[in-house]
Scaffold this motif. Sequence first.
Motif, PDB file in Angstrom:
ATOM      1  N   UNK A 142       0.820  -1.202   0.000  1.00  0.00           N
ATOM      2  CA  UNK A 142       0.000   0.000   0.000  1.00  0.00           C
ATOM      3  C   UNK A 142       0.859   1.258   0.000  1.00  0.00           C
ATOM      4  N   UNK A 143       1.975   1.216   0.703  1.00  0.00           N
ATOM      5  CA  UNK A 143       2.908   2.339   0.715  1.00  0.00           C
ATOM      6  C   UNK A 143       3.551   2.518  -0.663  1.00  0.00           C
ATOM      7  N   UNK A 145       2.239   1.581  -3.501  1.00  0.00           N
ATOM      8  CA  UNK A 145       1.206   2.042  -4.432  1.00  0.00           C
ATOM      9  C   UNK A 145       1.014   3.557  -4.353  1.00  0.00           C
ATOM     10  N   UNK A 146       1.207   4.113  -3.169  1.00  0.00           N
ATOM     11  CA  UNK A 146       1.049   5.564  -2.993  1.00  0.00           C
ATOM     12  C   UNK A 146       2.221   6.334  -3.582  1.00  0.00           C
ATOM     13  N   UNK A 147       3.421   5.722  -3.616  1.00  0.00           N
ATOM     14  CA  UNK A 147       4.593   6.444  -4.115  1.00  0.00           C
ATOM     15  C   UNK A 147       4.701   6.413  -5.637  1.00  0.00           C
ATOM     16  N   UNK A 148       3.982   5.505  -6.266  1.00  0.00           N
ATOM     17  CA  UNK A 148       4.093   5.393  -7.735  1.00  0.00           C
ATOM     18  C   UNK A 148       3.275   6.424  -8.430  1.00  0.00           C
TER      19      UNK A 148
END
Length: 148
Positions: A142-143, A145-148
């Motif tokens: 999830x982390x 996915x947020x940085x991409x």
Amino acid sequence: SVMLSTALSVVLFVGCLVCAFMLPTIVDLMIEPRDAVSATAVSATGKIVILALSYTALAVVICADVLMFVLLKNVRQSKVFTQPSVFLVRGVSWCCLLLSALFICLGFYFTLAFYVAFFIAFLALCLRVVKNVLEDATAIKSENDLTV
């Protein structure tokens, strides 16, 4: 592999349903005096307790099987590292802990049930570890996915 696991999950579910109808007969066979597994002679009240514990254990197994079936559905849909999957593994581990407690109670009637309770508790511990790993992997995913 997932399809085989799903098929086995369905077979287990059907087996549990069949067992639900045969449980009184199975309990009668288990508490016959010639049975060397019985810890003590079982009274009529004891038979009712054993039957109640057995039906409760069967309900817990059915619950765990349904949770695993849904988890396998998530795996087929590539939804492995999600909070619902973590919840499902957590649910199966709690089902194992409850089963272990039920088998401890059955151990007062059948000594072998104490050993079964130990192995189910160990399985619950393994599932808790897998749940923790899955939970951390879900957080990392999830982390990411947020940085991409």
